[in-house]
Scaffold this motif. Structure first.
Motif, PDB file in Angstrom:
ATOM      1  N   LEU A 315       9.483 -11.299  -7.437  1.00  0.00           N
ATOM      2  CA  LEU A 315       9.472 -11.447  -5.982  1.00  0.00           C
ATOM      3  C   LEU A 315       9.159 -10.122  -5.299  1.00  0.00           C
ATOM      4  O   LEU A 315       8.354 -10.058  -4.366  1.00  0.00           O
ATOM      5  N   ALA A 316       9.797  -9.052  -5.771  1.00  0.00           N
ATOM      6  CA  ALA A 316       9.597  -7.741  -5.147  1.00  0.00           C
ATOM      7  C   ALA A 316       8.168  -7.258  -5.318  1.00  0.00           C
ATOM      8  O   ALA A 316       7.562  -6.720  -4.379  1.00  0.00           O
ATOM      9  N   SER A 317       7.603  -7.447  -6.513  1.00  0.00           N
ATOM     10  CA  SER A 317       6.252  -6.960  -6.787  1.00  0.00           C
ATOM     11  C   SER A 317       5.210  -7.688  -5.947  1.00  0.00           C
ATOM     12  O   SER A 317       4.315  -7.067  -5.363  1.00  0.00           O
ATOM     13  N   SER A 318       5.314  -9.022  -5.880  1.00  0.00           N
ATOM     14  CA  SER A 318       4.357  -9.786  -5.085  1.00  0.00           C
ATOM     15  C   SER A 318       4.467  -9.441  -3.608  1.00  0.00           C
ATOM     16  O   SER A 318       3.458  -9.335  -2.910  1.00  0.00           O
ATOM     17  N   SER A 319       5.694  -9.244  -3.132  1.00  0.00           N
ATOM     18  CA  SER A 319       5.895  -8.871  -1.728  1.00  0.00           C
ATOM     19  C   SER A 319       5.334  -7.490  -1.444  1.00  0.00           C
ATOM     20  O   SER A 319       4.670  -7.273  -0.422  1.00  0.00           O
ATOM     21  N   ALA A 320       5.587  -6.549  -2.355  1.00  0.00           N
ATOM     22  CA  ALA A 320       5.089  -5.191  -2.152  1.00  0.00           C
ATOM     23  C   ALA A 320       3.562  -5.154  -2.195  1.00  0.00           C
ATOM     24  O   ALA A 320       2.926  -4.463  -1.394  1.00  0.00           O
ATOM     25  N   ALA A 321       2.956  -5.894  -3.135  1.00  0.00           N
ATOM     26  CA  ALA A 321       1.490  -5.910  -3.242  1.00  0.00           C
ATOM     27  C   ALA A 321       0.859  -6.493  -1.980  1.00  0.00           C
ATOM     28  O   ALA A 321      -0.148  -5.978  -1.476  1.00  0.00           O
ATOM     29  N   THR A 322       1.448  -7.568  -1.451  1.00  0.00           N
ATOM     30  CA  THR A 322       0.931  -8.164  -0.219  1.00  0.00           C
ATOM     31  C   THR A 322       1.096  -7.218   0.955  1.00  0.00           C
ATOM     32  O   THR A 322       0.180  -7.034   1.767  1.00  0.00           O
ATOM     33  N   ALA A 323       2.268  -6.595   1.042  1.00  0.00           N
ATOM     34  CA  ALA A 323       2.531  -5.665   2.147  1.00  0.00           C
ATOM     35  C   ALA A 323       1.581  -4.470   2.105  1.00  0.00           C
ATOM     36  O   ALA A 323       1.105  -4.006   3.142  1.00  0.00           O
ATOM     37  N   GLN A 324       1.280  -3.985   0.904  1.00  0.00           N
ATOM     38  CA  GLN A 324       0.390  -2.828   0.811  1.00  0.00           C
ATOM     39  C   GLN A 324      -1.022  -3.186   1.248  1.00  0.00           C
ATOM     40  O   GLN A 324      -1.694  -2.385   1.908  1.00  0.00           O
ATOM     41  N   ARG A 325      -1.491  -4.371   0.896  1.00  0.00           N
ATOM     42  CA  ARG A 325      -2.826  -4.785   1.340  1.00  0.00           C
ATOM     43  C   ARG A 325      -2.877  -4.858   2.866  1.00  0.00           C
ATOM     44  O   ARG A 325      -3.860  -4.447   3.488  1.00  0.00           O
ATOM     45  N   MET A 326      -1.821  -5.392   3.479  1.00  0.00           N
ATOM     46  CA  MET A 326      -1.786  -5.468   4.935  1.00  0.00           C
ATOM     47  C   MET A 326      -1.669  -4.076   5.554  1.00  0.00           C
ATOM     48  O   MET A 326      -2.273  -3.792   6.590  1.00  0.00           O
ATOM     49  N   ALA A 327      -0.895  -3.206   4.906  1.00  0.00           N
ATOM     50  CA  ALA A 327      -0.715  -1.860   5.437  1.00  0.00           C
ATOM     51  C   ALA A 327      -2.029  -1.079   5.445  1.00  0.00           C
ATOM     52  O   ALA A 327      -2.292  -0.294   6.366  1.00  0.00           O
ATOM     53  N   PHE A 328      -2.865  -1.271   4.418  1.00  0.00           N
ATOM     54  CA  PHE A 328      -4.153  -0.588   4.377  1.00  0.00           C
ATOM     55  C   PHE A 328      -4.969  -0.878   5.634  1.00  0.00           C
ATOM     56  O   PHE A 328      -5.683  -0.011   6.140  1.00  0.00           O
ATOM     57  N   ARG A 329      -4.837  -2.115   6.124  1.00  0.00           N
ATOM     58  CA  ARG A 329      -5.656  -2.535   7.256  1.00  0.00           C
ATOM     59  C   ARG A 329      -4.978  -2.321   8.601  1.00  0.00           C
ATOM     60  O   ARG A 329      -5.629  -1.952   9.581  1.00  0.00           O
ATOM     61  N   PHE A 330      -3.652  -2.546   8.668  1.00  0.00           N
ATOM     62  CA  PHE A 330      -2.994  -2.627   9.971  1.00  0.00           C
ATOM     63  C   PHE A 330      -2.014  -1.500  10.271  1.00  0.00           C
ATOM     64  O   PHE A 330      -1.432  -1.471  11.357  1.00  0.00           O
ATOM     65  N   LEU A 331      -1.793  -0.592   9.335  1.00  0.00           N
ATOM     66  CA  LEU A 331      -0.946   0.559   9.600  1.00  0.00           C
ATOM     67  C   LEU A 331      -1.756   1.838   9.455  1.00  0.00           C
ATOM     68  O   LEU A 331      -2.751   1.885   8.727  1.00  0.00           O
ATOM     69  N   ALA A 332      -1.329   2.870  10.139  1.00  0.00           N
ATOM     70  CA  ALA A 332      -1.989   4.177  10.025  1.00  0.00           C
ATOM     71  C   ALA A 332      -1.783   4.722   8.614  1.00  0.00           C
ATOM     72  O   ALA A 332      -0.792   4.396   7.954  1.00  0.00           O
ATOM     73  N   PRO A 333      -2.712   5.547   8.126  1.00  0.00           N
ATOM     74  CA  PRO A 333      -2.546   6.124   6.793  1.00  0.00           C
ATOM     75  C   PRO A 333      -1.215   6.855   6.605  1.00  0.00           C
ATOM     76  O   PRO A 333      -0.690   6.926   5.503  1.00  0.00           O
ATOM     77  N   SER A 334      -0.661   7.388   7.706  1.00  0.00           N
ATOM     78  CA  SER A 334       0.608   8.109   7.601  1.00  0.00           C
ATOM     79  C   SER A 334       1.766   7.204   7.192  1.00  0.00           C
ATOM     80  O   SER A 334       2.836   7.694   6.822  1.00  0.00           O
ATOM     81  N   ALA A 335       1.565   5.874   7.228  1.00  0.00           N
ATOM     82  CA  ALA A 335       2.604   4.955   6.738  1.00  0.00           C
ATOM     83  C   ALA A 335       2.875   5.173   5.258  1.00  0.00           C
ATOM     84  O   ALA A 335       3.885   4.705   4.727  1.00  0.00           O
ATOM     85  N   SER A 336       1.979   5.911   4.593  1.00  0.00           N
ATOM     86  CA  SER A 336       2.161   6.223   3.175  1.00  0.00           C
ATOM     87  C   SER A 336       3.423   7.029   2.926  1.00  0.00           C
ATOM     88  O   SER A 336       3.876   7.123   1.772  1.00  0.00           O
TER      89      SER A 336
END
Length: 409
Positions: A315-336
């Motif tokens: 559950l954690a891995s699938s959630s993290a992978a989905t969140a990271q794909r969305m973050a690439f597009r919708f969050l600033a790079p500094s979200a890293s």
């Protein structure tokens, strides 16, 4: 009536086939040879060879092709030249660490050579696949390991004289399969339109690439440190850890990598599709995890705790992978910065735990799963998905509890 895009299902089918055969390959190897020093070396060197691809191709090139802060064409060329060389260097460094632990006899030298060659070919293949994914075509990424896994599984079916001979033959098959698929990708110009569409001069703000590099380097590098701790455990621990990694990674790839490029790509303007997909994925995986834990508890009660950790990790891995794909597009790079803080904390705690006599494989599994859970929860919070952030946060708490219990007993 709008026409349904069948490519979404084609990517899922390819990913399911690729990952499914990969899991079959893994269990076929264990059935044929058992968990040995040769299988430990194979899993460790294979994962090390993939590390530069994960950090620089998946973690830097892909998000910078996806982001509005676009990578330049010369920058992409430099990355594409550097990654294969770094992949070879990573395998050689890993073989040095194994040798220092007395785990590389002369009979394993062909495995080291084949692992280095395969890492370089695989690096170029992944570059083409991720470039295609950035333009909204997930098929190449979804099937990236399919030919190699098919050939490797077929080779394992042939009875050979030893575990080392089987691993050597399997590595040869992986190299042949990846080389053939790379030639097909080059012939079909996979990813070429996306690469040609990059600007000649960088449009990214100064320092953007450093955020992505820091995030991916810390994330994937931290996981590799955790895997290196398994070398300190008894022989076969690396193999069993790799089984868990493969199972979790296969589920994430099947549910996330094959679908998310269609939902979140260069032209996506809203994260709503990704959020709905995340809820659907969680609702699908959770019952499977529950059934799996119950099944293990009935058949092998001594493995119940490990099965529970893997179920939470899914559950954690699938959630993290989905969140990271969305973050690439919708969050600033500094979200890293989420990854830059979370991963070192987990890795340092794991390194400290490794010094205790009670340190075991389940503890290491908790650390691996904890990285995904903590990063996923924080990214989902940044994406303002409070419900899923709370769910993944609860998973993080459960993993910490199991971690503490294993060290205390």
């Amino acid at each position: 009536m709008p026409r349904m895009d069948l490519r979404l299902f084609r990517g899922s089918a390819l990913s399911l086939a690729s990952q499914g055969i990969g899991v079959i390959q893994l269990f076929a190897l264990l059935w044929r040879t058992g968990a040995t020093n040769a299988t430990d070396a194979y899993f460790y060197l294979f994962n090390l060879g993939l590390l530069p691809t994960q950090i620089l191709t998946v973690g830097v090139m892909y998000p910078m092709m996806l982001s509005d802060d676009r990578l330049s064409r010369p920058g992409a060329r430099r990355l594409m030249l550097a990654v294969p060389a770094l992949s070879i260097a990573s395998v050689l460094a890993g073989s040095g660490w194994l040798a220092a632990a007395g785990r590389v006899p002369d009979s394993l030298l062909p495995v080291v050579v084949l692992a280095a060659a395969n890492a370089a070919v695989q690096a170029v293949l992944w570059q083409r696949a991720m470039a295609a994914a950035a333009s909204g075509s997930p098929e190449w990424e979804a099937a990236v390991a399919l030919p190699a896994n098919l050939l490797a599984t077929a080779v394992i079916a042939v009875p050979l004289s030893s575990s080392t001979a089987t691993v050597t033959a399997m590595m040869s098959a992986l190299l042949i399969g990846n080389t053939g698929f790379l030639l097909a990708a080059l012939y079909r110009k996979a990813g070429r339109p996306a690469l040609d569409g990059l600007p000649e001069e960088r449009t990214a703000r100064r320092g953007t690439h450093w955020w992505f590099l820091g995030k991916s380097g810390t994330g994937y590098g931290g996981l590799m440190v955790l895997q290196s701790l398994a070398v300190l455990l008894p022989t076969s621990a690396l193999t069993f850890l790799s089984i868990a990694i493969k199972i979790v990674g296969s589920v994430a790839a099947t549910f996330v990598n094959s679908v998310m490029p269609k939902l979140v790509h260069q032209g996506t303007t809203s994260p709503e599709g990704g959020r709905r997909f995340l809820r659907l994925t969680a609702a699908t995986i959770a019952p499977v995890g529950v059934v799996g834990v119950i099944g293990v508890a009935v058949v092998r009660p001594d493995l119940t705790l490990g099965a529970l950790v893997i179920a939470l990790w899914l559950l954690a891995s699938s959630s993290a992978a989905t969140a990271q794909r969305m973050a690439f597009r919708f969050l600033a790079p500094s979200a890293s910065r989420v990854t830059l803080v979370a991963v070192p904390v987990v890795v340092l705690l794991a390194a400290g735990s490794a010094s205790r006599d009670s340190f075991e494989l389940v503890t290491l599994l908790c650390a691996y799963a904890g990285v995904d859970a903590l990063v996923g929860a924080l990214l989902l919070l940044a994406l303002r998905d409070r419900l899923m952030s709370a769910v993944v946060g609860a998973i993080t708490g459960a993993l910490v509890t199991i971690w503490v219990v294993t060290l205390a007993t």
